[in-house]
Design a protein around this motif. Structure first.
Motif, mmCIF file in Angstrom:
data_model
loop_
_atom_site.group_PDB
_atom_site.id
_atom_site.type_symbol
_atom_site.label_atom_id
_atom_site.label_comp_id
_atom_site.label_asym_id
_atom_site.label_seq_id
_atom_site.Cartn_x
_atom_site.Cartn_y
_atom_site.Cartn_z
ATOM 1 N N VAL A 71 0.835 -1.201 0.000
ATOM 2 C CA VAL A 71 0.000 0.000 0.000
ATOM 3 C C VAL A 71 0.870 1.250 0.000
ATOM 4 N N GLY A 72 1.901 1.274 0.848
ATOM 5 C CA GLY A 72 2.803 2.422 0.883
ATOM 6 C C GLY A 72 3.495 2.655 -0.444
ATOM 7 N N ALA A 73 3.930 1.570 -1.086
ATOM 8 C CA ALA A 73 4.607 1.699 -2.376
ATOM 9 C C ALA A 73 3.666 2.236 -3.443
ATOM 10 N N ILE A 74 2.431 1.735 -3.487
ATOM 11 C CA ILE A 74 1.467 2.197 -4.494
ATOM 12 C C ILE A 74 1.164 3.681 -4.313
ATOM 13 N N LEU A 75 0.899 4.090 -3.070
ATOM 14 C CA LEU A 75 0.569 5.491 -2.813
ATOM 15 C C LEU A 75 1.734 6.413 -3.171
ATOM 16 N N ALA A 76 2.954 5.993 -2.848
ATOM 17 C CA ALA A 76 4.122 6.822 -3.133
ATOM 18 C C ALA A 76 4.361 6.953 -4.637
ATOM 19 N N VAL A 77 4.215 5.853 -5.366
ATOM 20 C CA VAL A 77 4.414 5.877 -6.813
ATOM 21 C C VAL A 77 3.352 6.752 -7.481
ATOM 22 N N ILE A 267 -8.743 5.137 3.913
ATOM 23 C CA ILE A 267 -8.142 6.412 3.522
ATOM 24 C C ILE A 267 -6.824 6.611 4.256
ATOM 25 N N ILE A 268 -5.733 6.632 3.525
ATOM 26 C CA ILE A 268 -4.409 6.886 4.096
ATOM 27 C C ILE A 268 -3.777 8.003 3.275
ATOM 28 N N GLY A 269 -3.641 9.149 3.867
ATOM 29 C CA GLY A 269 -3.180 10.317 3.126
ATOM 30 C C GLY A 269 -1.723 10.655 3.355
ATOM 31 N N PHE A 270 -1.236 11.543 2.508
ATOM 32 C CA PHE A 270 0.053 12.229 2.620
ATOM 33 C C PHE A 270 1.282 11.376 2.271
ATOM 34 N N ILE A 271 1.138 10.061 2.123
ATOM 35 C CA ILE A 271 2.283 9.265 1.689
ATOM 36 C C ILE A 271 2.730 9.718 0.303
ATOM 37 N N GLY A 272 1.758 9.940 -0.587
ATOM 38 C CA GLY A 272 2.076 10.379 -1.936
ATOM 39 C C GLY A 272 2.560 11.804 -2.021
ATOM 40 N N LEU A 296 10.110 2.215 -2.830
ATOM 41 C CA LEU A 296 10.886 1.693 -1.706
ATOM 42 C C LEU A 296 10.671 2.534 -0.448
ATOM 43 N N LEU A 297 10.748 3.851 -0.594
ATOM 44 C CA LEU A 297 10.574 4.738 0.552
ATOM 45 C C LEU A 297 9.138 4.719 1.067
ATOM 46 N N GLY A 298 8.168 4.615 0.156
ATOM 47 C CA GLY A 298 6.774 4.542 0.572
ATOM 48 C C GLY A 298 6.502 3.302 1.406
ATOM 49 N N ALA A 299 7.055 2.166 0.973
ATOM 50 C CA ALA A 299 6.893 0.934 1.747
ATOM 51 C C ALA A 299 7.538 1.073 3.121
ATOM 52 N N LEU A 300 8.707 1.721 3.177
ATOM 53 C CA LEU A 300 9.415 1.887 4.440
ATOM 54 C C LEU A 300 8.655 2.804 5.398
ATOM 55 N N LEU A 301 8.199 3.958 4.897
ATOM 56 C CA LEU A 301 7.477 4.897 5.754
ATOM 57 C C LEU A 301 6.160 4.306 6.231
ATOM 58 N N MET A 302 5.476 3.595 5.358
ATOM 59 C CA MET A 302 4.206 2.997 5.742
ATOM 60 C C MET A 302 4.406 1.924 6.806
ATOM 61 N N THR A 303 5.460 1.145 6.687
ATOM 62 C CA THR A 303 5.765 0.134 7.698
ATOM 63 C C THR A 303 6.058 0.781 9.039
ATOM 64 N N ALA A 304 6.844 1.859 9.027
ATOM 65 C CA ALA A 304 7.162 2.565 10.271
ATOM 66 C C ALA A 304 5.902 3.178 10.889
ATOM 67 N N ALA A 305 5.044 3.785 10.058
ATOM 68 C CA ALA A 305 3.813 4.385 10.570
ATOM 69 C C ALA A 305 2.887 3.329 11.166
#
Length: 344
Positions: A71-77, A267-272, A296-305
């Protein structure tokens, strides 16, 4: 050559960090599980750990961690592509109303097809809700694009105002659905609207994985065209790029990505918004490296969050959408402060 090696080190470093973060994520939760037990459970199916530990790791925390990364990777991309498409750092699916439109579509599916959800929950989660969320996000994206684009270019001011308007309309629609929903629908809508990865299943993981691979393949093919768009639409046309066709394709695929993430996690905002900026700081504006680094960074930030959401108010759980808003809202205000001379 130096840039190439530096990018290699950046990708390698964050990939290693993501791997260890994912392993550590499996240990985080109301019940303490050691890293050693997590590794044993993941690598040895005939281990001697207690059955409830294996159950928690394999059926709850491992699927949640994997879904979280996808999910983090998709939103970031999607965020990186939208910022490149609109040539503005303030463009993000949540801020311009795309996520709100997808949320309204998903909410309509949850309430309107509740009977199907009761009888066939997997079909509901993997087909009905994603389709409605996609159409909601796609329609909102097209309307925002039409309102913000003229023969003089794309106005970020109009785009942001349109996002506010569509978010308000979507909020009103979801509010009405909450009003007419029964107790079970209301609970589903409440948890889903705040963003949560607690309902991770392997079916949702498969849907997210296929979506991420498809988006990554397509966006990487269009990376050079996105680079040309950074120069301006006229310059891109002179380079032989079909700008209008490219815009429609990027909008469509972005809507697919946002629709899938909204359907599986709410709804998960602001990652993108945040991640593409970090990516450009590390590797520059070239979308050939920015897109994979953003994933890569989106997956990392989402995991940390998500890890923070699990322990912040333990034994209860904080919706991860709240955590990303806490991170992203101050960052958005900072960007507004930087851009105020350009958008007023």
């Amino acid at each position: 050559m130096l840039r190439r090696f530096s990018n290699t080190y950046v990708f390698g470093g964050f990939a290693i960090l993501l791997f260890f973060s994912a392993i550590y994520s499996i240990t985080v939760g109301p019940m303490n599980i050691t890293i050693t037990d997590s590794i044993i459970a993941l690598t040895n199916s005939n281990n001697t750990l207690a059955p409830h530990i294996n159950l928690i790791i394999h059926d709850i925390r491992l699927p949640r961690t994997i879904l979280c990364m996808f999910v983090g990777a998709i939103l970031a991309v999607c965020g990186a592509v939208m910022q490149g498409l609109f040539r503005n750092p303030l463009a993000e699916p949540g801020i311009i109303g795309v996520s709100a439109g997808a949320s309204l579509g998903g909410a309509i599916a949850i309430v309107g097809f509740s009977i199907i959800g009761f009888e066939f929950p997997q079909f509901m989660a993997l087909a009905v809700v994603p389709v409605f969320a996609f159409f909601g996000g796609a329609l909102t994206t097209l309307l925002v694009y039409k309102l913000g684009t003229s023969k003089f270019g794309t106005s970020v001011t109009i785009m942001l105002l349109a996002g506010v308007a569509f978010s308000a309309l979507s909020g009103a629609g979801i509010g009405y659905l909450n009003f007419v929903a029964d107790d079970q629908m209301l609970r589903d809508l409440s948890l889903w609207s705040m963003g949560s990865l607690a309902g991770a299943t392997w079916g949702k993981i498969a849907l997210s994985a296929v979506t991420l691979l498809g988006l990554f393949w397509f966006f990487q093919r269009k990376a050079m065209s996105l680079n040309a768009l950074l120069l301006g639409e006229s310059e891109a046309k002179h380079l032989g790029i079909p700008v209008q066709k490219l815009k429609r394709q990027l909008i469509l695929f972005t809507a697919v990505g946002v629709g899938v993430t909204v359907s599986v996690s709410g709804i998960i905002g602001f990652i993108g918004l945040v991640i593409p900026h970090l990516g450009r700081m590390l590797s520059g504006p070239d979308h050939r490296t920015l897109i994979p680094l953003s994933a890569l960074l989106g997956a990392l930030l989402m995991t940390a969050a998500d890890m923070f959401a699990r322990v912040a108010v333990a034994p209860a759980e904080l919706p991860v959408g709240i955590v990303t808003a806490i991170i992203g809202a101050p960052f958005f205000l900072y960007l507004l402060f930087q851009q105020k001379g350009k958008i007023l």
